[in-house]
Design an enzyme around this catalytic site. Structure first.
Site, PDB file in Angstrom:
ATOM      1  N   THR A 109      33.652  59.468  52.369  1.00 62.62           N
ATOM      2  CA  THR A 109      34.175  59.093  51.053  1.00 62.62           C
ATOM      3  C   THR A 109      35.516  58.364  51.144  1.00 62.62           C
ATOM      4  O   THR A 109      36.249  58.294  50.158  1.00 62.62           O
ATOM      5  CB  THR A 109      34.344  60.352  50.180  1.00 62.62           C
ATOM      6  OG1 THR A 109      35.202  61.282  50.871  1.00 62.62           O
ATOM      7  CG2 THR A 109      33.012  61.014  49.899  1.00 62.62           C
ATOM      8  N   LYS A 145      41.123  62.625  37.861  1.00 58.97           N
ATOM      9  CA  LYS A 145      39.922  62.663  38.687  1.00 58.97           C
ATOM     10  C   LYS A 145      39.717  64.079  39.224  1.00 58.97           C
ATOM     11  O   LYS A 145      40.547  64.600  39.950  1.00 58.97           O
ATOM     12  CB  LYS A 145      40.050  61.663  39.842  1.00 58.97           C
ATOM     13  CG  LYS A 145      40.181  60.217  39.357  1.00 58.97           C
ATOM     14  CD  LYS A 145      40.353  59.225  40.485  1.00 58.97           C
ATOM     15  CE  LYS A 145      41.643  59.400  41.243  1.00 58.97           C
ATOM     16  NZ  LYS A 145      41.909  58.293  42.186  1.00 58.97           N
ATOM     17  N   GLY A 201      38.249  55.785  50.772  1.00 61.78           N
ATOM     18  CA  GLY A 201      38.414  54.649  49.870  1.00 61.78           C
ATOM     19  C   GLY A 201      37.961  54.881  48.450  1.00 61.78           C
ATOM     20  O   GLY A 201      37.987  53.953  47.630  1.00 61.78           O
ATOM     21  N   THR A 202      37.579  56.111  48.133  1.00 61.83           N
ATOM     22  CA  THR A 202      37.044  56.392  46.794  1.00 61.83           C
ATOM     23  C   THR A 202      38.032  56.039  45.682  1.00 61.83           C
ATOM     24  O   THR A 202      37.672  55.373  44.697  1.00 61.83           O
ATOM     25  CB  THR A 202      36.678  57.888  46.677  1.00 61.83           C
ATOM     26  OG1 THR A 202      35.775  58.230  47.724  1.00 61.83           O
ATOM     27  CG2 THR A 202      36.032  58.174  45.342  1.00 61.83           C
ATOM     28  N   GLY A 203      39.284  56.485  45.812  1.00 59.56           N
ATOM     29  CA  GLY A 203      40.267  56.247  44.757  1.00 59.56           C
ATOM     30  C   GLY A 203      40.601  54.780  44.579  1.00 59.56           C
ATOM     31  O   GLY A 203      40.701  54.283  43.450  1.00 59.56           O
ATOM     32  N   CYS A 204      40.771  54.074  45.696  1.00 55.81           N
ATOM     33  CA  CYS A 204      41.057  52.629  45.628  1.00 55.81           C
ATOM     34  C   CYS A 204      39.907  51.900  44.953  1.00 55.81           C
ATOM     35  O   CYS A 204      40.106  51.011  44.106  1.00 55.81           O
ATOM     36  CB  CYS A 204      41.251  52.058  47.035  1.00 55.81           C
ATOM     37  SG  CYS A 204      42.474  52.902  48.050  1.00 55.81           S
TER      38      CYS A 204
END
Length: 283
Positions: free
Chosen positions: A224, A185, A226-229
């Site tokens: 932003t 990412k 919580g983007t990865g989860c």
């Protein structure tokens, strides 16, 4: 009158996605973000809680991991009765939890999305340094897709990516640990690091032979959390529906891009992405 069989039929057909992760009391990341994503994308979400955090928009004020036996019992309760069509992992905190979860996933006939969570959005550590080797040698080898961000790539491999050209080298280093696919990412790249300029967020998905470059608008929104989860859970939902890895990742990227664009202020710090943005967009 609807029969019992008719009532239960659609539920059985729902994709069943199990998240193995920590709880975020502020509701923006972790188990809470995972379950919201699964609901938004038409899956039945289930959870194995690995740790409890005291967390809000300002950061993580405390974290308490659960015993390995509690995590194992939750996992077995769900898998042995309900079954799963995909598994997603997040915060695993310690080497003991990483190794136990890796063993459980290795014995489950379902694709697994591994988000190797190392630090929170605010920079708070969520994985013990002693657990990194277990992630490399136990967890990544059972992953269908691993989804590290650039900070996590540096933690796991020592490679620091500072431009789009470095994503391929980072992907090769993570693939060497054994996941079938890796999604590097690039959202943490400097705004002027991509070939296409600062207006795109660039990710690289590869299995070592084919490459998929995913580009999306870079939204000027600080909210932003919580983007990865959210991205990892969205990928798991796609895999649970039988989509290929490239299709699942592309759809997940589109969903999380919309969620970032709609991210909203909450508390005094960094707010969450909006998991229900599609519902509100259609209202």
């Amino acid at each position: 009158m609807m029969t019992a069989a008719a009532a239960s039929g659609p539920a059985r057909a729902l994709p069943r996605v199990l998240t193995v992760a920590g709880s975020d009391s502020g509701g923006g990341a972790g188990i809470q973000a995972d379950l919201k994503t699964m609901m938004a994308l038409g899956a039945h979400g289930m959870s194995v809680i690995t740790a409890v955090t005291a967390q809000n928009s300002l950061g993580v004020q405390g974290a308490w991991e659960l015993p390995v036996e509690a995590v194992r019992a939750q996992y077995r309760s769900v898998v042995d009765d309900i079954g799963v069509t995909a598994v997603k992992t997040g915060m695993l905190a310690s080497a003991g939890l990483v190794e136990a979860v890796a063993e459980l996933i290795g014995g489950t006939d379902a694709p697994a999305v591994v988000d190797p969570v190392g630090v929170s959005k605010h920079g708070d550590p969520l994985l013990a340094a002693s657990a990194l080797d277990s992630v490399r040698t136990k967890l990544l080898p059972v992953a269908t897709v691993a989804t590290p961000n650039l900070d996590e790539v540096a933690q796991l491999t020592g490679i620091r990516v500072e431009s789009e050209d470095g994503l391929r080298r980072a992907a090769a280093a993570v693939l060497a640990y054994g996941p079938a696919w890796v999604l590097i990412k690039g959202g943490h790249l400097p705004s002027d690091a991509g070939r296409a300029g600062g207006h795109q967020a660039v990710d690289l998905l590869t299995d070592g032979s084919e490459e998929h470059w995913l580009r999306a608008p870079r939204h000027d929104n600080r909210h932003t959390h919580g983007t990865g989860c959210t991205l990892a859970s969205a990928i798991a939902c796609g895999l649970a529906k039988g989509e290929t890895v490239p299709d699942a990742v592309a759809a997940a990227k589109e969903y999380v891009t919309g969620a970032i664009a709609a991210g909203f202020a909450l508390g005094r710090g960094i707010g969450p992405v909006d998991h229900g943005w599609r519902f509100r967009a259609g209202a």
